[in-house]
Design a protein around this motif. Structure first.
Motif, PDB file in Angstrom:
ATOM      1  N   LEU A 156       0.860  -1.182   0.000  1.00 39.41           N
ATOM      2  CA  LEU A 156       0.000   0.000   0.000  1.00 39.41           C
ATOM      3  C   LEU A 156       0.894   1.228   0.000  1.00 39.41           C
ATOM      4  N   THR A 157       0.898   1.932  -1.110  1.00 43.54           N
ATOM      5  CA  THR A 157       1.778   3.093  -1.245  1.00 43.54           C
ATOM      6  C   THR A 157       0.998   4.380  -1.051  1.00 43.54           C
ATOM      7  N   MET A 158       1.691   5.404  -0.588  1.00 38.49           N
ATOM      8  CA  MET A 158       1.110   6.724  -0.398  1.00 38.49           C
ATOM      9  C   MET A 158       2.123   7.766  -0.842  1.00 38.49           C
ATOM     10  N   SER A 159       1.644   8.871  -1.345  1.00 39.05           N
ATOM     11  CA  SER A 159       2.551   9.971  -1.658  1.00 39.05           C
ATOM     12  C   SER A 159       3.132  10.504  -0.354  1.00 39.05           C
ATOM     13  N   LEU A 163       1.131  10.672   3.187  1.00 41.00           N
ATOM     14  CA  LEU A 163       1.658   9.946   4.341  1.00 41.00           C
ATOM     15  C   LEU A 163       1.866  10.889   5.514  1.00 41.00           C
ATOM     16  N   ALA A 164       2.443  12.058   5.256  1.00 38.88           N
ATOM     17  CA  ALA A 164       2.671  13.040   6.325  1.00 38.88           C
ATOM     18  C   ALA A 164       1.345  13.543   6.892  1.00 38.88           C
ATOM     19  N   ARG A 165       0.367  13.751   6.010  1.00 40.87           N
ATOM     20  CA  ARG A 165      -0.928  14.275   6.453  1.00 40.87           C
ATOM     21  C   ARG A 165      -1.673  13.275   7.319  1.00 40.87           C
ATOM     22  N   ARG A 166      -1.574  11.999   7.012  1.00 40.91           N
ATOM     23  CA  ARG A 166      -2.344  10.985   7.711  1.00 40.91           C
ATOM     24  C   ARG A 166      -1.580  10.326   8.860  1.00 40.91           C
ATOM     25  N   THR A 167      -0.337  10.716   9.051  1.00 42.49           N
ATOM     26  CA  THR A 167       0.430  10.206  10.187  1.00 42.49           C
ATOM     27  C   THR A 167       0.222  11.122  11.383  1.00 42.49           C
ATOM     28  N   PRO A 168      -0.175  10.577  12.542  1.00 45.59           N
ATOM     29  CA  PRO A 168      -0.366  11.423  13.726  1.00 45.59           C
ATOM     30  C   PRO A 168       0.905  12.198  14.074  1.00 45.59           C
ATOM     31  N   ASP A 169       0.737  13.380  14.642  1.00 45.57           N
ATOM     32  CA  ASP A 169       1.881  14.231  14.967  1.00 45.57           C
ATOM     33  C   ASP A 169       2.887  13.508  15.847  1.00 45.57           C
ATOM     34  N   GLU A 170       2.401  12.707  16.780  1.00 46.41           N
ATOM     35  CA  GLU A 170       3.311  12.029  17.696  1.00 46.41           C
ATOM     36  C   GLU A 170       4.116  10.916  17.023  1.00 46.41           C
ATOM     37  N   GLU A 171       3.742  10.565  15.787  1.00 48.19           N
ATOM     38  CA  GLU A 171       4.474   9.539  15.049  1.00 48.19           C
ATOM     39  C   GLU A 171       5.209  10.107  13.839  1.00 48.19           C
ATOM     40  N   ALA A 172       5.235  11.420  13.716  1.00 45.80           N
ATOM     41  CA  ALA A 172       5.868  12.048  12.554  1.00 45.80           C
ATOM     42  C   ALA A 172       7.362  11.727  12.477  1.00 45.80           C
ATOM     43  N   TRP A 173       7.969  11.406  13.590  1.00 43.07           N
ATOM     44  CA  TRP A 173       9.393  11.069  13.591  1.00 43.07           C
ATOM     45  C   TRP A 173       9.686   9.810  12.779  1.00 43.07           C
ATOM     46  N   THR A 174       8.663   8.988  12.482  1.00 42.03           N
ATOM     47  CA  THR A 174       8.883   7.762  11.700  1.00 42.03           C
ATOM     48  C   THR A 174       8.960   8.033  10.199  1.00 42.03           C
ATOM     49  N   LEU A 175       8.564   9.218   9.750  1.00 48.20           N
ATOM     50  CA  LEU A 175       8.484   9.490   8.317  1.00 48.20           C
ATOM     51  C   LEU A 175       9.803   9.271   7.573  1.00 48.20           C
ATOM     52  N   PRO A 176      10.959   9.670   8.131  1.00 51.85           N
ATOM     53  CA  PRO A 176      12.206   9.383   7.416  1.00 51.85           C
ATOM     54  C   PRO A 176      12.448   7.890   7.189  1.00 51.85           C
ATOM     55  N   ALA A 177      11.928   7.041   8.074  1.00 48.40           N
ATOM     56  CA  ALA A 177      12.100   5.596   7.892  1.00 48.40           C
ATOM     57  C   ALA A 177      11.359   5.118   6.644  1.00 48.40           C
ATOM     58  N   PHE A 178      10.179   5.683   6.381  1.00 54.33           N
ATOM     59  CA  PHE A 178       9.420   5.263   5.208  1.00 54.33           C
ATOM     60  C   PHE A 178      10.024   5.821   3.923  1.00 54.33           C
ATOM     61  N   ALA A 179      10.622   7.001   4.000  1.00 48.88           N
ATOM     62  CA  ALA A 179      11.345   7.526   2.845  1.00 48.88           C
ATOM     63  C   ALA A 179      12.545   6.638   2.532  1.00 48.88           C
ATOM     64  N   ARG A 180      13.242   6.206   3.561  1.00 49.16           N
ATOM     65  CA  ARG A 180      14.372   5.293   3.378  1.00 49.16           C
ATOM     66  C   ARG A 180      13.904   3.959   2.807  1.00 49.16           C
ATOM     67  N   LYS A 196      -2.365   2.246  -4.538  1.00 47.45           N
ATOM     68  CA  LYS A 196      -2.151   3.612  -4.070  1.00 47.45           C
ATOM     69  C   LYS A 196      -3.314   3.968  -3.157  1.00 47.45           C
ATOM     70  N   THR A 197      -3.002   4.385  -1.944  1.00 47.95           N
ATOM     71  CA  THR A 197      -4.041   4.565  -0.925  1.00 47.95           C
ATOM     72  C   THR A 197      -3.986   5.949  -0.282  1.00 47.95           C
ATOM     73  N   ASP A 198      -3.697   6.970  -1.083  1.00 49.15           N
ATOM     74  CA  ASP A 198      -3.728   8.330  -0.537  1.00 49.15           C
ATOM     75  C   ASP A 198      -5.088   8.626   0.087  1.00 49.15           C
ATOM     76  N   ASP A 199      -6.141   8.139  -0.572  1.00 47.98           N
ATOM     77  CA  ASP A 199      -7.497   8.209  -0.046  1.00 47.98           C
ATOM     78  C   ASP A 199      -8.012   6.774   0.038  1.00 47.98           C
ATOM     79  N   PRO A 200      -8.151   6.208   1.241  1.00 49.96           N
ATOM     80  CA  PRO A 200      -8.550   4.797   1.359  1.00 49.96           C
ATOM     81  C   PRO A 200      -9.909   4.491   0.750  1.00 49.96           C
ATOM     82  N   ARG A 201     -10.740   5.530   0.567  1.00 49.36           N
ATOM     83  CA  ARG A 201     -12.055   5.314  -0.043  1.00 49.36           C
ATOM     84  C   ARG A 201     -11.952   5.202  -1.562  1.00 49.36           C
ATOM     85  N   ARG A 202     -10.809   5.613  -2.115  1.00 54.99           N
ATOM     86  CA  ARG A 202     -10.623   5.600  -3.562  1.00 54.99           C
ATOM     87  C   ARG A 202      -9.231   5.060  -3.888  1.00 54.99           C
TER      88      ARG A 202
END
Length: 209
Positions: A156-159, A163-180, A196-202
């Protein structure tokens, strides 16, 4: 690559077709891989009913129940993206208790959970026997590039923005791991099915041109 828009129901049908189209003599180990923001467990759960209706034995496992103890995860701090990437998942435990038993000639007995990361103690779960031709549905994040054996991988890929928008603020530190992960494991190239799941409804099915 191009993305073809589909409904969530059609996404389930597409993946079920890939799984159930395989011979029924051997076990099928299926990974639904994606960042927590993509909720890979939702798709994995949705696959259970249709596969059982098709006559497949199914066992559900979540990688979050195979994390290493807190003393190891937090040894170098609680918000280190590289440690999150490299050290949080108990790869050996997942291989030993879940994937290896479903190799050809294996026991077929799977441990559905090993470690309760919230209570930081063993779950003491009992082994589950999977009949020949049965399916393991494993959901989790950062599963590829670790040498784990799967017959089918759904990613399941996200732009980055989604990914940044849907990741809770307290977990934003994990974002570099997903870029890696995108750079090193190349899930868009190595997965068998990419949604592609930028919008899980579509969701959209990503296809090679």
């Amino acid at each position: 690559m191009r993305a073809r828009a589909i409904t969530p129901e059609r996404a389930v049908e597409e993946v079920c077709g890939r799984i159930d189209g395989a011979p029924r003599e051997a076990w099928r180990r299926v990974a639904v891989d994606g960042a927590p923001a993509a909720e890979p467990w939702v798709l994995a759960d949705a696959l259970v009913g249709p596969l059982r209706a098709a006559g497949r034995d199914v066992v559900r496992v979540s990688a979050r129940d195979f994390l290493r103890p807190a003393s190891l995860r937090y040894e170098f701090g609680r918000e280190d993206p590289d440690v999150y990437y490299d050290e949080w998942l108990d790869v050996g435990g997942l291989m030993r208790e879940v994937l290896a038993p479903l190799e050809p000639g294996g026991t077929g007995k799977v441990l559905p959970s090993l470690w309760d990361s919230e209570r930081d103690r063993a779950t003491r779960a009992r082994y589950t026997a999977v009949r020949p031709g049965g399916v393991l549905l494993l959901d989790g994040a950062l599963l590829l590039g670790r040498g784990l054996p799967f017959e089918l991988v759904v990613h399941l890929t996200m732009s980055p923005a989604a990914l940044a928008r849907r990741t809770p603020d307290e977990e934003a530190w994990t974002l570099p791991a997903f870029a890696r992960y995108d750079r090193e494991a190349e899930p868009l190239r190595t997965a068998d099915v990419v949604l592609k799941t930028d919008d899980p409804r579509r969701p959209a099915l990503v296809e090679s041109v």
